[in-house]
Design an enzyme around this catalytic site. Sequence first.
Site, PDB file in Angstrom:
ATOM      1  N   ASP A   1      53.830  60.655  68.539  1.00  0.00           N
ATOM      2  CA  ASP A   1      54.153  61.994  69.030  1.00  0.00           C
ATOM      3  C   ASP A   1      53.088  62.596  69.943  1.00  0.00           C
ATOM      4  OD1 ASP A   1      56.733  62.497  67.802  1.00  0.00           O
ATOM      5  OD2 ASP A   1      55.648  62.248  65.919  1.00  0.00           O
TER       6      ASP A   1
ATOM      7  N   ASN B   1      51.480  54.134  64.746  1.00  0.00           N
ATOM      8  CA  ASN B   1      52.124  54.352  63.445  1.00  0.00           C
ATOM      9  C   ASN B   1      52.558  53.010  62.867  1.00  0.00           C
ATOM     10  OD1 ASN B   1      54.838  53.726  64.434  1.00  0.00           O
ATOM     11  ND2 ASN B   1      54.547  55.576  65.657  1.00  0.00           N
TER      12      ASN B   1
ATOM     13  N   LYS C   1      34.213  52.254  76.246  1.00  0.00           N
ATOM     14  CA  LYS C   1      34.274  52.296  74.783  1.00  0.00           C
ATOM     15  C   LYS C   1      33.342  53.398  74.267  1.00  0.00           C
ATOM     16  CE  LYS C   1      33.240  49.665  70.693  1.00  0.00           C
ATOM     17  NZ  LYS C   1      32.375  48.632  70.153  1.00  0.00           N
TER      18      LYS C   1
HETATM   19  N1  CTP Z   1      61.745  60.006  69.812  1.00  0.00           N
HETATM   20  C1  CTP Z   1      61.503  59.713  71.144  1.00  0.00           C
HETATM   21  N2  CTP Z   1      60.345  60.135  71.721  1.00  0.00           N
HETATM   22  C2  CTP Z   1      59.432  60.830  71.006  1.00  0.00           C
HETATM   23  C3  CTP Z   1      59.660  61.137  69.662  1.00  0.00           C
HETATM   24  C4  CTP Z   1      60.836  60.695  69.081  1.00  0.00           C
HETATM   25  O1  CTP Z   1      62.339  59.062  71.781  1.00  0.00           O
HETATM   26  N3  CTP Z   1      58.325  61.224  71.602  1.00  0.00           N
HETATM   27  C5  CTP Z   1      63.019  59.596  69.218  1.00  0.00           C
HETATM   28  C6  CTP Z   1      62.925  58.508  68.195  1.00  0.00           C
HETATM   29  O2  CTP Z   1      63.070  57.235  68.799  1.00  0.00           O
HETATM   30  C7  CTP Z   1      64.100  58.829  67.290  1.00  0.00           C
HETATM   31  C8  CTP Z   1      64.190  60.348  67.361  1.00  0.00           C
HETATM   32  O3  CTP Z   1      63.524  60.721  68.549  1.00  0.00           O
HETATM   33  O4  CTP Z   1      65.286  58.309  67.791  1.00  0.00           O
HETATM   34  C9  CTP Z   1      63.617  61.099  66.208  1.00  0.00           C
HETATM   35  O5  CTP Z   1      62.313  60.694  65.965  1.00  0.00           O
HETATM   36  P1  CTP Z   1      61.513  61.269  64.704  1.00  0.00           P
HETATM   37  O6  CTP Z   1      60.196  60.595  64.656  1.00  0.00           O
HETATM   38  O7  CTP Z   1      62.392  61.257  63.496  1.00  0.00           O
HETATM   39  O8  CTP Z   1      61.363  62.788  65.045  1.00  0.00           O
HETATM   40  P2  CTP Z   1      60.431  63.538  66.011  1.00  0.00           P
HETATM   41  O9  CTP Z   1      61.199  63.955  67.215  1.00  0.00           O
HETATM   42  O10 CTP Z   1      59.196  62.727  66.310  1.00  0.00           O
HETATM   43  O11 CTP Z   1      60.087  64.855  65.179  1.00  0.00           O
HETATM   44  P3  CTP Z   1      59.272  64.995  63.810  1.00  0.00           P
HETATM   45  O12 CTP Z   1      58.236  63.884  63.833  1.00  0.00           O
HETATM   46  O13 CTP Z   1      58.713  66.355  63.907  1.00  0.00           O
HETATM   47  O14 CTP Z   1      60.280  64.826  62.708  1.00  0.00           O
END
Ligand code: CTP
Length: 403
Positions: free
Chosen positions: A277, A209, A287
């Site tokens: 995620d 990302n 590859k």
């Molecule tokens: N976070 C984490 N591990 C993940 C996903 C998120 O530690 N696999 C943590 C991020 O560092 C942040 C918080 O969770 O502190 C929220 O992350 P965010 O991206 O806003 O939310 P998500 O949990 O990924 O949910 P969504 O993308 O559905 O909003």
Amino acid sequence: MLHGKKILLIVSGGIAAYKSLDLIRRLREHGAVISCVLTEAACKFITPLSITSLSGQKAYSDLFSLTDENEMGHIELSRQSDLILVAPATANILAKMASGICDDLATTVLMATNKPVMVAPSMNVRMWKHMAMISNTKKLRDRGIVFVGPETGDMACGEYGPGRMTEPLELVGAIYKHFDSNNPLEGKKALVTSGPTHEPIDPVRYISNRSSGKQGHAIAAALNQFGAETVLVTGPTNEPDPPGVKVKRVESAREMLDACRESLPVDIAVCAAAVTDWCPSEPCEQKIKKNGKAPAVQLTKNPDILRELAKDCNNRPHLVIGFAAETGDVVKKAIPKLEDKGCDWILANDVSRGTKTFGGDQNTIYFINGDLVEAWPEMTKINVGNLLAERIAKQFKEELKNG
Ligand code: CTP
């Protein structure tokens, strides 16, 4: 935290003078006692009456007022505070301070004082960059005057660059630090996650990302400056290592979780990483050649590091702080994450395209702690780090006080 601290606020005549009203309110919220001196030019922007209503104290402006001299002589005014803060500090007042000119109450107080002086400059970018200003600034810094800002941004005059007065909330952070320069987080251990993660599809390609890691790195730097022994677990970024911080570099979410677990126990965990995620379920060892048809990449959900840390029964950090990156309805979407992830505080920000959050130097945060939702004004990611570190220090101090 600033309880009972006496601060003399000198307001000089710049467009940012209106911010001093909010500054007074914020400082009083922190328990400080504020007296004010306004220059003649400041009175063109704000009135002594509005200052008096907010500070609860008489506002002074006239050096030759018999009544004022009887009530509180200018020498006493210059000596009775723990700190003198000039905000906004215009090019004019800084030049007078540098040259030792005292032709009004404000500059006379500044000459007569034996107390620490902090200034928050506010002026046009060209004025700030003028040779005269550069030499005045150097003179003042050499004399021990503390500069906070100016910040870079759009100016009231339509130009862009350094010259904006630091926002009141950030000034409160700087003042807090000034009084608590003895490392308020000394003896505490902190863990910060930062940056994106890379989830391999094959040895060459990955899913990731836009995260730059600037915010997480700034938080680690601030916690370290506040005295906490800090470990930064970071995904791939171009950010330099914050000095004094132990940095563990990882690629994937799995590796990030392992590195975090290895860093426990800690008192504070701040999860600022934009963890990818999902990861490819079965990354190819070779590859993938593109001579066949486009491959279908099967994805698996990654571990949620924040949730794992917050819900760790054996080793939960005392204070667990998460971020919520949202697009639109930021607060509404962020609040459920507090419970869902089991963390204590959430810093929510809008990451819609166009908000310049990803990769930019600025951030606009909603600080959520239970029912408290505080909208922090736009500020640098460095200052978000400082303000958060200040809040963390305040939390520990309050807990200590309340047993
Ligand atoms: N976070 C984490 N591990 C993940 C996903 C998120 O530690 N696999 C943590 C991020 O560092 C942040 C918080 O969770 O502190 C929220 O992350 P965010 O991206 O806003 O939310 P998500 O949990 O990924 O949910 P969504 O993308 O559905 O909003």
